[in-house]
Design a protein around this motif. Structure first.
Motif, PDB file in Angstrom:
ATOM      1  N   ASP A 317      94.478  14.014 -14.443  1.00 35.44           N
ATOM      2  CA  ASP A 317      94.567  15.344 -14.375  1.00 35.44           C
ATOM      3  C   ASP A 317      93.226  15.848 -13.606  1.00 35.44           C
ATOM      4  N   ALA A 318      93.458  16.045 -12.259  1.00 34.02           N
ATOM      5  CA  ALA A 318      92.191  16.259 -11.415  1.00 34.02           C
ATOM      6  C   ALA A 318      92.707  17.180 -10.205  1.00 34.02           C
ATOM      7  N   GLU A 319      92.233  18.337  -9.988  1.00 31.66           N
ATOM      8  CA  GLU A 319      92.692  19.266  -8.681  1.00 31.66           C
ATOM      9  C   GLU A 319      91.534  19.606  -8.000  1.00 31.66           C
ATOM     10  N   GLU A 320      90.264  19.570  -8.254  1.00 30.95           N
ATOM     11  CA  GLU A 320      89.067  19.783  -7.518  1.00 30.95           C
ATOM     12  C   GLU A 320      88.587  18.370  -6.781  1.00 30.95           C
ATOM     13  N   GLU A 321      88.123  18.582  -5.709  1.00 32.54           N
ATOM     14  CA  GLU A 321      87.230  17.673  -5.033  1.00 32.54           C
ATOM     15  C   GLU A 321      86.148  17.101  -5.823  1.00 32.54           C
ATOM     16  N   GLU A 323      86.590  15.376  -8.612  1.00 34.57           N
ATOM     17  CA  GLU A 323      87.251  15.031 -10.137  1.00 34.57           C
ATOM     18  C   GLU A 323      87.900  13.733  -9.880  1.00 34.57           C
ATOM     19  N   GLU A 325      86.654  10.904  -9.060  1.00 38.42           N
ATOM     20  CA  GLU A 325      85.163   9.760  -9.082  1.00 38.42           C
ATOM     21  C   GLU A 325      85.375   9.006 -10.031  1.00 38.42           C
ATOM     22  N   GLY A 357      95.447  12.831  -7.925  1.00 41.19           N
ATOM     23  CA  GLY A 357      95.191  14.045  -8.751  1.00 41.19           C
ATOM     24  C   GLY A 357      96.395  14.945  -8.995  1.00 41.19           C
TER      25      GLY A 357
END
Length: 418
Positions: A317-321, A323, A325, A357
């Motif tokens: 669950d990652a939307e932003e640059e 996240e 990592e 993501g």
């Protein structure tokens, strides 16, 4: 050797009369096996089959190495009658029709992406000797160059090279430089798109002070097309008229499709076959010379690699640059360990690693493979086998990933259809 071949091909193969042949009895002199991937309903396969029959018959009758080579047909036919009819045209052996699991393992192991494909492998170790056997059949019809092993890039490329102003230079000038070997053609739209990006990447790398050169190996259908296309390029090219050298370079790197950009280090050793993906993913060239990364972030440009063999994909669950990592750091040690293990054996890793993501690319992949919306979600996707393996747990730890990878490679997991 026999034990290895049994492990690779199974205990029994069949001949054109559908009689079983014991793999153990193939003979101690056998040193090379040609794995012929094809399908009876495919026009190019039918055409190549006729050429291969002529090549095989001549080799077995006249070559001093006739006992050292065998060919095995690995079919993607879905209809047994079609397979049987095609098999009767062949003088060599075949994997039994029912052994679909073994067929898919061989497709994945040798990264076959198109048919017909003929891959020559060492009968003792299974290591690839030559990926592009189609060109062997065309260019060496009497088998004089057996066993068709790889030669150094400097030896294969040796000869005059063209500059974009059509002046010539010598190939020895490439020594000490990173080299991109660019297989492309003007008639191919993805090639032209990549060329536009590659021109900018080439300029940026050269301006940074790196020793870098690209050699264009044309697949154009006429010299006029080659000349027009090459006029857009600031690098070097193998002359279009030197068809033999262009073919040898295709054979050396087992080119199955274009565009393909092979990247070599300053000693002429391969860095990656995925130069196209690396250039598109790194427009600022910060990662040059683009050594393989153990874990990739799934993007539109590298999604093509999902079709090159089994891939572990960790959905988070990652939307932003940035996240992604933590997810990359979680699976990186497992990926690095696997890469190192197979590099030591001079083999390609049997598994690629991705993190994905929340974006359109990930949504499309979930929809296509009918995956649940859960996140995190640990999966292995095998597109060519149309199979998936899913580990849906509340917490994904390195131990969970390590166990999942080990169970997959040990064939302990039950696949679900895609």
């Amino acid at each position: 050797m026999s034990e290895f071949l049994v492990n690779l091909l199974g205990e029994r193969l069949v001949n054109s009369e559908k009689a079983e042949v014991d793999v153990q009895a193939l003979g101690s002199k056998l040193s090379l096996v040609g794995l012929y991937f094809g399908c009876s309903l495919n026009g190019p396969c039918k055409q190549f089959n006729a050429s291969l029959c002529e090549f095989y018959s001549k080799f077995k009758k006249t070559s001093e190495h006739k006992d050292k080579l065998e060919i095995v047909f690995i079919s993607s036919d879905q209809d047994q009658k079609h397979w049987q009819d095609f098999l009767q045209e062949m003088q060599w052996l075949a994997l039994p029709f029912k052994d679909r699991h073994k067929k898919m393992k061989l497709w994945n192991k040798y990264k076959v992406t198109s048919i017909p494909s003929l891959v020559f492998v060492d009968a003792t170790t299974g290591k690839v000797v030559c990926r592009n056997g189609l060109l062997v059949v065309r260019d060496d019809p009497t088998g004089l160059e057996f066993p068709w092993g790889a030669k150094p890039f400097a030896e294969v490329v040796e000869g005059p090279l063209l500059r974009s102003n059509m002046q010539t230079t010598v190939s020895s000038g490439l020594q000490g430089s990173y080299v991109g070997v660019y297989f492309s053609a003007h008639w191919c739209p993805p090639c032209r798109s990549l060329t536009r990006v590659l021109v900018e990447s080439y300029r940026k790398v050269k301006e940074s002070g790196q020793k870098f050169e690209i050699v264009f190996v044309s697949a154009d259908r006429s010299e006029d097309s080659f000349t027009q296309y090459f006029s857009e390029m600031p690098w070097l090219a193998v002359p279009y008229s030197d068809e033999a050298r262009r073919s040898r370079l295709n054979r050396l790197y087992g080119i199955q499709g274009i565009p393909t950009l092979i990247l070599l280090d300053t000693e002429g050793h391969m860095i990656t076959r995925q130069g196209r993906v690396e250039v598109l993913n790194d427009p600022d060239c910060r990662l040059f010379p683009w050594h393989p990364r153990p874990v990739l972030e799934l993007t539109e440009s590298n999604a093509v690699q999902l079709h090159e063999g089994p891939c572990l994909v960790l959905f988070v669950d990652a939307e932003e640059e940035g996240e992604l990592e933590p997810a990359k750091e979680l699976i990186q040690p497992i990926a690095e360990k696997l890469l190192a293990k197979y590099k030591a054996k001079e083999e390609e890793s049997p598994l690629l690693f991705f993190v994905a993501g929340e974006d359109d690319m990930s949504d499309s992949l979930r929809d296509y493979t009918n995956l649940p919306e859960a996140a995190p979600l640990l999966t292995i996707l095998d597109m060519s086998a149309r199979a998936k393996y899913v580990r849906d747990v509340e917490e994904i730890t390195p131990a969970v990933v390590d166990q999942f990878v080990g169970d997959f490679l040990g064939e302990k997991l039950k696949p679900e259809p895609i």
